[in-house]
Each structure stands twice: as C-alpha cells, then as structure tokens.
Write a protein that holds these residues in place. Structure first.
Motif, PDB file in Angstrom:
ATOM      1  N   VAL A   7       7.282   2.770   2.707  1.00 61.15           N
ATOM      2  CA  VAL A   7       8.729   2.950   2.565  1.00 61.15           C
ATOM      3  C   VAL A   7       9.412   1.731   3.186  1.00 61.15           C
ATOM      4  N   THR A   8      10.243   1.041   2.399  1.00 65.28           N
ATOM      5  CA  THR A   8      10.949  -0.141   2.924  1.00 65.28           C
ATOM      6  C   THR A   8      12.437   0.165   3.044  1.00 65.28           C
ATOM      7  N   SER A   9      13.075  -0.395   4.064  1.00 67.09           N
ATOM      8  CA  SER A   9      14.500  -0.145   4.278  1.00 67.09           C
ATOM      9  C   SER A   9      15.340  -0.945   3.280  1.00 67.09           C
ATOM     10  N   LYS A  10      16.516  -0.397   2.936  1.00 62.92           N
ATOM     11  CA  LYS A  10      17.418  -1.077   1.994  1.00 62.92           C
ATOM     12  C   LYS A  10      17.906  -2.400   2.566  1.00 62.92           C
ATOM     13  N   LYS A  11      18.108  -2.420   3.888  1.00 58.26           N
ATOM     14  CA  LYS A  11      18.590  -3.644   4.531  1.00 58.26           C
ATOM     15  C   LYS A  11      17.585  -4.783   4.348  1.00 58.26           C
ATOM     16  N   ASP A  12      16.306  -4.499   4.638  1.00 56.05           N
ATOM     17  CA  ASP A  12      15.274  -5.525   4.486  1.00 56.05           C
ATOM     18  C   ASP A  12      15.128  -5.957   3.029  1.00 56.05           C
ATOM     19  N   SER A  13      15.222  -4.988   2.102  1.00 49.36           N
ATOM     20  CA  SER A  13      15.100  -5.308   0.671  1.00 49.36           C
ATOM     21  C   SER A  13      16.226  -6.238   0.220  1.00 49.36           C
ATOM     22  N   LYS A  14      17.469  -5.991   0.718  1.00 51.69           N
ATOM     23  CA  LYS A  14      18.606  -6.848   0.348  1.00 51.69           C
ATOM     24  C   LYS A  14      18.430  -8.263   0.896  1.00 51.69           C
ATOM     25  N   LEU A  15      18.025  -8.361   2.173  1.00 51.28           N
ATOM     26  CA  LEU A  15      17.796  -9.675   2.779  1.00 51.28           C
ATOM     27  C   LEU A  15      16.716 -10.444   2.033  1.00 51.28           C
ATOM     28  N   GLU A  16      15.665  -9.725   1.631  1.00 51.91           N
ATOM     29  CA  GLU A  16      14.549 -10.364   0.910  1.00 51.91           C
ATOM     30  C   GLU A  16      15.021 -10.843  -0.459  1.00 51.91           C
ATOM     31  N   ALA A  17      15.838 -10.023  -1.122  1.00 50.09           N
ATOM     32  CA  ALA A  17      16.341 -10.392  -2.447  1.00 50.09           C
ATOM     33  C   ALA A  17      17.254 -11.617  -2.384  1.00 50.09           C
ATOM     34  N   LYS A  18      18.064 -11.701  -1.317  1.00 46.45           N
ATOM     35  CA  LYS A  18      18.969 -12.847  -1.166  1.00 46.45           C
ATOM     36  C   LYS A  18      18.253 -14.097  -0.659  1.00 46.45           C
ATOM     37  N   GLY A  19      17.041 -13.903  -0.102  1.00 46.26           N
ATOM     38  CA  GLY A  19      16.317 -15.035   0.472  1.00 46.26           C
ATOM     39  C   GLY A  19      16.850 -15.451   1.823  1.00 46.26           C
ATOM     40  N   THR A  20      17.561 -14.541   2.512  1.00 47.86           N
ATOM     41  CA  THR A  20      18.155 -14.883   3.813  1.00 47.86           C
ATOM     42  C   THR A  20      17.384 -14.275   4.987  1.00 47.86           C
ATOM     43  N   ASN A  21      16.242 -13.650   4.694  1.00 43.48           N
ATOM     44  CA  ASN A  21      15.448 -13.041   5.765  1.00 43.48           C
ATOM     45  C   ASN A  21      14.635 -14.126   6.473  1.00 43.48           C
ATOM     46  N   ARG A  22      14.966 -14.416   7.709  1.00 41.47           N
ATOM     47  CA  ARG A  22      14.286 -15.481   8.450  1.00 41.47           C
ATOM     48  C   ARG A  22      13.573 -14.956   9.706  1.00 41.47           C
ATOM     49  N   THR A  23      13.455 -13.653   9.830  1.00 35.74           N
ATOM     50  CA  THR A  23      12.803 -13.100  11.017  1.00 35.74           C
ATOM     51  C   THR A  23      11.320 -13.482  11.055  1.00 35.74           C
ATOM     52  N   GLN A  24      10.803 -13.720  12.247  1.00 36.44           N
ATOM     53  CA  GLN A  24       9.384 -14.023  12.416  1.00 36.44           C
ATOM     54  C   GLN A  24       8.591 -12.781  12.840  1.00 36.44           C
ATOM     55  N   ASP A  25       9.324 -11.720  13.235  1.00 35.56           N
ATOM     56  CA  ASP A  25       8.645 -10.470  13.570  1.00 35.56           C
ATOM     57  C   ASP A  25       8.262  -9.736  12.286  1.00 35.56           C
ATOM     58  N   ILE A  26       7.220  -8.921  12.369  1.00 31.91           N
ATOM     59  CA  ILE A  26       6.734  -8.183  11.199  1.00 31.91           C
ATOM     60  C   ILE A  26       6.824  -6.687  11.492  1.00 31.91           C
ATOM     61  N   ARG A  27       7.543  -5.972  10.625  1.00 28.58           N
ATOM     62  CA  ARG A  27       7.675  -4.522  10.763  1.00 28.58           C
ATOM     63  C   ARG A  27       7.191  -3.867   9.479  1.00 28.58           C
ATOM     64  N   ILE A  28       6.120  -3.102   9.580  1.00 24.05           N
ATOM     65  CA  ILE A  28       5.614  -2.331   8.430  1.00 24.05           C
ATOM     66  C   ILE A  28       5.727  -0.869   8.843  1.00 24.05           C
ATOM     67  N   GLU A  29       6.731  -0.181   8.267  1.00 23.75           N
ATOM     68  CA  GLU A  29       7.047   1.169   8.737  1.00 23.75           C
ATOM     69  C   GLU A  29       6.725   2.215   7.677  1.00 23.75           C
ATOM     70  N   ASN A  30       6.318   3.379   8.191  1.00 19.36           N
ATOM     71  CA  ASN A  30       6.088   4.558   7.351  1.00 19.36           C
ATOM     72  C   ASN A  30       5.201   4.225   6.147  1.00 19.36           C
ATOM     73  N   PHE A  31       3.985   3.775   6.416  1.00 20.54           N
ATOM     74  CA  PHE A  31       3.081   3.423   5.317  1.00 20.54           C
ATOM     75  C   PHE A  31       1.825   4.293   5.350  1.00 20.54           C
ATOM     76  N   ASP A  32       1.208   4.427   4.171  1.00 14.70           N
ATOM     77  CA  ASP A  32      -0.038   5.187   4.007  1.00 14.70           C
ATOM     78  C   ASP A  32      -1.100   4.265   3.437  1.00 14.70           C
ATOM     79  N   ILE A  33      -2.338   4.481   3.848  1.00 11.20           N
ATOM     80  CA  ILE A  33      -3.481   3.798   3.232  1.00 11.20           C
ATOM     81  C   ILE A  33      -4.546   4.846   2.954  1.00 11.20           C
ATOM     82  N   ALA A  34      -5.069   4.843   1.738  1.00  8.97           N
ATOM     83  CA  ALA A  34      -6.124   5.793   1.362  1.00  8.97           C
ATOM     84  C   ALA A  34      -7.286   5.036   0.743  1.00  8.97           C
ATOM     85  N   TYR A  35      -8.463   5.593   0.920  1.00  5.14           N
ATOM     86  CA  TYR A  35      -9.668   5.037   0.287  1.00  5.14           C
ATOM     87  C   TYR A  35     -10.220   6.131  -0.606  1.00  5.14           C
ATOM     88  N   GLY A  36      -9.870   6.041  -1.911  1.00  3.70           N
ATOM     89  CA  GLY A  36     -10.197   7.130  -2.819  1.00  3.70           C
ATOM     90  C   GLY A  36      -9.398   8.371  -2.422  1.00  3.70           C
TER      91      GLY A  36
END
Length: 705
Positions: free
Chosen positions: A157-186
């Motif tokens: 799940v990605t936040s709308k704020k981060d998605s907008k910044l990414e779309a505009k190309g103005t996201n310059r943060t060096q920190d990495i936030r991966i929130e509310n994610f799932d990983i499954a193997y089969g």
C-alpha cells in the motif's frame, strides 16, 4: 471440491500442498465421469498410498467416501443399487411350489428385471470410454515427479502523497519507507502488513530463522517489486561476475559509469584534435571534461579500487588477471568489490562473509563501519553483526521489528522485552481470573448486581494480550560413538603438491584423537580443503605417511554436498534413496534430530531455504554413524540459532571433530586446538583464536601501510 480437499487433508495430514492440489485437480476434472470406487482408486489411490502407511483397504474406503462427496447419488457398489426388504422372509416357504405351471418363488431362481439386463452396444461404448479415461489418468500422473516450483510475490500500500511526489519527479528523500506490504511464496505468507523504514546513512542487519523470507525480501527490494523512490540507486550482491577477458581491476573501475563516460569522451576529443580538427568547441568541451574528471577525483579511482580488491584477498598479480580465470568464489568477491566501489544509495548484501576467509572478513568489517550510504545486510556471523550494524531488523511471525544497536544489544533488549510482555500477560490473566471469580460468585446476588455489571464491563474493556511466542529451540543431535584405542589419526612428515613448482605444504606433523576439537584456519587457497582430503584419504600425500585406526569412520560435510542434493525429492525420499531398506519412522527420526520434522520433511528439497538444506545434508551424513566428523565451512546459510545449536551438538558429540570455519563465535565455542594453513606449511598455534586474530590484524596493518 472444498469438502474433498478438507477430507484429504484430514486423512493425510502430512500431504504436500502441491500433491494435494494435484489430487484435487484430478477429482475436479473427472467428477462427473467416475462410475464407481474402483475408478477413483485407479486415478488417485496409488498416489495417496505412496504418501502414507495406510493399507490398500483403507485407501479404497477413502476413495468410496470421495465418490460419495463427488456424486452423492452414487455408491461405491459396482453391482447396482441395493434392495432393502420391507418384511421378514421365510426362506423355506420361498422354495416351495404349488404346481409345475406356477411361477417359482425361490429367491435363488427368481428372474432379474429387464432393467438389469446388459445392452451389448452400451457395454462396448462404456468399455471404450473407460479405456480413454484410464489413458488420460496415466498421462496426468506424470507431473508428480517434478512439481512446479512456486515463485515469490509482493503487494504494497503506497500513500497518495508519495505517489504524487514520484509522479512529479520532486521526491528527493534519501530515506526509504516501505509500509503495509505483504510477501508470499506460493500459498505460504512470509510477511503480512509489515513495515520497513531505512534511514539514510544507517547500517541495518536483517536477522531471523532460516526459511522466514530474509533473502526473498532482499530480492523483492532489488527487483523493485516493493516500490521505493525511483531516484534511489540499489545494488544487490547476489550473482557472481560473468567471466570474460576484462581485467579484475578494470572490472571494478567500470562500475563508475560517469568516470568511464568522461574518459571515453576525452579520448574521442583528443583523437579528433590530433587528426587536425579545428572545431573550437572541441577544445572547450575537452577543458570541461578535464574539470569534471578532476572534480570526481578520477585519478584516485584506480588506487581506491586496488585497495578494495586487496582487502578482499586479490594480490597485485590477481588484479591484473582476466575475470574468466577466477573460480566462482573469487568472482563473488569481485562482485562485492564492484558494489563497494560504486557506492549505491542502498547496498544489499546477502551473507557476504560466506565467500571470505577470516582476514577478508576483518577487513570488510572495518571497511563497512565507514559506509557512507544505507546498508541492509543478511548475515549469520554473530561477530560481524556485533561490529557492522547500527540497527537490527528482526523478521519473525510475518512482521519486522526494529532495534537500535548491534546484535548483542538486540539480544539483550529482545530478552528483556519478552520478559516484560510475559509479566504483563500473566498479571492480566490474574486480574481476569479475579474479576471472573467475583462475577461467578455474586452473579445471582441482587445486592451485588451493580458491582457484577461493573466488573463485566471492566473485563470486556481489558485489551486482549497474548503470551509471548517462544521460538522453538533448534537442536542438532549427532550419533553416539564407541571408543577407539589410540593412535587414531596421525600425519608424519606429510607434504603435497599438484605440480612440483606449486607446493601446497610440506613436513606436516599433526595428530588427532576422538576427543579432538580442531579448527583449521588460513587464507583462501592456502590448502585447508586439500588437507581435509588427505586426512580422509581422498587424496594421497606426495610425501610422508598418513596413519589411521582401522575402525575410524569419517563423516564429511561441505557446502559442495548441499548443492548436490537431489532437488526434486523430499527429505524422507532422499534418505530412502541413499540408505534403502529402513522403516520410514527411522528416516523421520533422523531428520528430526537435525530440526527437519513435520511437513518440512515432506517438502521438496528445492523449496527449502539454504539453512534447511544444510540440516538435511547433516542428517544424511550422520545416517552412516560416523565416529569422526570433518566439517568444511558448515555454517554457510545457517541462522545464528542453528550455529549455536551446531556448537552445542559438537561439544556433546563423543567422536572427533576437525572443522574448517571462518565463524569466530563457533570457533570459540568448540575448538581446543587451532591449525593454521599458509606459507607452505600447517602449524598448531598456541593461544588459540585470540592469538590468530592478532596475527591477522598485524598483517592488515602492514598491508595498509
């Protein structure tokens, strides 16, 4: 089909998920075509019998129940519907007749209904149809031997704020936030609703039991299946460098693409000017190129690359060799050197110490302590995790917890946290019990009605706490051995060379007993594995004498053996193939001694993690009851808890042990004697590992000068 699947699982609790799905698919695809129990048995009976100890009659009964589920109006009786008598019958009276013309009343001679007469044409069609179905079922059974391996998937799940910044190309943060994610193997969920925050410039150690998904998480990040800001560069050291004619040093320098492009352009402009070009813009551009090269300190790059390669064990001669001349282990070191040289925003390392000797590990620990960007490393080396990380990420129960500090601090904090959680849980349980006792005692007392209601509301408002889930302690149990009278193993004046101008070692005089706990250390290529093979008699010494007790029985473990396991069978089948003729319970008991039990023992080897495969290899090695263990890098891919269990298992073992390892904690746990390979000799070191570490650190200091 859901009922069939649940029923199969209830009858065969240990059935593999892939095999269960295969059986369900066969039943689903032919549900309306089965004529009787026998057809279901022909389709899936042999498969079900092969995974259990049930008798053929039990399997047929199960097949009949499956037929009832698929076709409720049918039974497994192939002789047609049963007729139920509605009144008692006197058999003697049934056999009497009044006269010759009267119809016989005997139940034995009674004529069958026309409904039960066989139509020859229909019978011929039915037989042809049955043959076609049997052929299809035979064809369908082929995939059992090689089930399709599942792949990992991720969602987030990605936040709308981060998605907008990414779309505009103005996201310059060096920190990495991966929130509310799932990983499954089969069908297996590894992480659910997890959060991962990596602050720029910090060094994270990712720890957790084997098989929980640490390596999978790194792959999901590097493959961008988990979204992070697009401007952040990622480098995952997983694959070895492809060998070609590129020199090792040049292979590292090529990682700096900016420097390489500037040098290439400088050469092109210089050639053009030397060939008589009068374009004034070329001189201007050349000046700019020189300025940029000076700005990035391009002239210092070869020296920096050489320092990295030297620290990882590459001599000056090796740095000027083509990459194709190196073995897989050295190409992995080269991949690590390229990553360290290129300095990505996020560096992902998966077990970086596996390919390194102790000298290179100490160098890498020192180098990474000054790492300028973000580092995420998976490692089983306790000393490495105490030295390098600033934070520990603990993967467990489908989530990730973050702890400040190195592994030692994490271990203390986690233990204290679990104690507090357990105390809080027990206190709440006492409080609940006290309230419930009051409610039960005065429930029907009118004078206490308001107090009872108050207690009930308080009980409902209490947060539901759960007891601390303790991780199952891993135990590795090596077989008991009978004592042997010395001498057990002796090397007298032993020497060995592959070519006369390349002597590995000479004049080796060493011995071992069943009480020995010997660790062999030394640089890669110094001859540690060669010495092990001479000890076991795989190689013959070119000089000197090897003497062994006739009752000595070696058990040899190496990472090479793990890689050669049959990946298409499960662990029980692997032991059955290697040591045939024993009861299934004995194979399962042997696997259980090394922590491979339950459903894990019935998974295909290919689906196991690296550490789980290692434990299967240990179980296979010990099935032959050796009385002297020779272990070559046994800790590769084992988690920290299993390495701890390995150390305890070795200490309890009644046979002898010779160990080649770079894991400092394991060496300190078990070894009573240290043999150092190097400089064409093998020598026992007084003072143990502490003395050896001092020797290595002095060599590194001299090398840096």
């Amino acid at each position: 089909m859901a009922n069939c699947g649940d029923f199969i699982k209830s009858q065969f609790p240990l059935i593999d998920d892939d095999l269960k799905k295969y059986v369900e698919d066969i039943l689903d695809n032919s549900a309306g075509e089965f004529e009787d129990t026998e057809e279901i048995y022909e389709a899936v009976g042999e498969v079900l019998q092969g995974i259990s100890e049930k008798s053929e009659n039990d399997i047929r009964d199960i097949c009949e129940q499956l037929l009832h589920m698929l076709q409720p109006d049918k039974t497994g009786n192939i002789n047609g519907p049963r007729k139920v008598l509605d009144a008692p019958i006197h058999l003697a009276s049934m056999t009497t007749t009044t006269n010759d013309s009267e119809e016989l009343k005997s139940i034995w001679l009674q004529t069958r209904d026309d409904n039960f007469k066989v139509d020859a044409k229909k019978l011929e069609k039915a037989e042809a149809k049955l043959q076609q179905k049997q052929q299809k079922q035979k064809d369908a059974k082929v995939p059992i031997a090689a089930p399709v391996l599942q792949t990992a998937t991720a969602s987030q799940v990605t936040s709308k704020k981060d998605s907008k910044l990414e779309a505009k190309g103005t996201n310059r943060t060096q920190d990495i936030r991966i929130e509310n994610f799932d990983i499954a193997y089969g069908d297996r969920v590894l992480l659910q609703g997890a959060d991962l925050v990596l602050a720029f410039g910090r060094r994270y150690g990712l720890v957790g039991r084997n098989g929980l998904g640490k390596t999978t998480l790194l792959r999901m990040i590097s493959a961008k299946q988990l979204k992070i800001p697009s401007h952040i560069s990622i480098l995952h050291v997983e694959q070895e460098v492809v060998g070609d004619d590129t020199l090792a040093l040049q292979s590292v320098l090529e990682c700096d693409t900016i420097r390489e492009d500037l040098i290439r352009r400088e050469k092109e402009i210089t050639i053009a000017i030397n060939n008589g070009s009068t374009d004034p813009s070329l001189s201007t551009e050349l000046s700019e190129v020189y300025a940029q090269l000076e700005n990035i300190e391009a002239d210092k790059a070869p020296a920096r690359a050489s320092i990295i390669l030297s620290g990882l064990g590459f001599t000056t001669e090796m740095q000027n060799r083509a990459t194709r001349t190196f073995s897989g282990g050295w190409r992995m070191r080269l991949a690590l050197a390229r990553a360290l040289f290129s300095k990505p925003d996020l560096l992902l390392l998966d077990e970086p110490t596996n390919m390194l000797d102790i000298k290179a590990i100490i160098w890498l620990e020192n180098y990474l302590q000054n790492w300028p960007t973000t580092l995420l490393v998976v490692s089983h080396d306790r000393n490495f995790l105490d030295t390098v990380p600033t934070d520990i990420l603990h993967l467990h129960t489908q989530r990730i917890d973050t702890y400040r500090g190195n592994y030692e601090q994490f271990d203390k904090t986690k233990s204290e946290k679990h104690k507090n959680q357990q105390r809080e849980y027990e206190a709440q349980q006492q409080q609940r019990a006290h309230m419930q006792e009051f409610i039960d005692r005065f429930r029907y007392n009118a004078n206490r009605a308001s107090s009872v209601q108050s207690k009930i509301k308080m009980l409902d408002r209490l947060p539901e706490l759960r007891p601390v889930e303790k991780e199952i302690e891993v135990q590795l149990r090596f077989p008991e051995t009978e004592p042997l009278s010395p001498p057990i193993l002796q090397l007298n004046e032993v020497g060995f060379y592959y070519a006369k101008d390349k002597v590995i070692f000479s004049n080796v005089n060493l011995g071992a007993t069943l009480e020995s706990r010997i660790c062999i250390v030394g640089d890669n290529g110094a001859g540690k594995t060669t010495l092990l093979k001479i000890i076991m008699g795989i190689l013959s010494p070119t000089s000197g004498v090897r003497s062994v007790h006739r009752g000595l029985k070696f058990g040899y473990f190496s990472q090479h053996h793990v890689d050669q396991l049959d990946m298409n069978v499960n662990s029980v089948e692997l032991l059955q193939k290697t040591y045939p003729g024993k009861p299934v319970e004995e194979y399962r008991r042997q696997l259980g001694s090394f922590g491979v039990s339950g459903d894990l023992a019935l998974q295909t080897i290919a689906s196991l993690s690296g550490g789980q495969k290692s434990r299967v290899a240990f179980a296979a090695m010990c099935m032959a009851n050796p009385n002297f263990l020779v272990l070559d890098e046994p800790t590769n891919h084992l988690d920290i808890e299993t390495i701890e269990a390995l150390g305890k298992g070795i200490n309890k073992y009644t046979g002898g042990v010779i160990l080649v390892s770079h894991d400092e904690r394991l060496i300190r746990m078990v070894c009573k004697e240290l043999w150092v390979c190097g400089g064409g000799s093998v020598a026992s070191v007084e003072g143990g590992f502490d003395e050896y570490r001092k020797i290595v650190e002095r060599e590194l200091e001299a090398q840096n000068k």
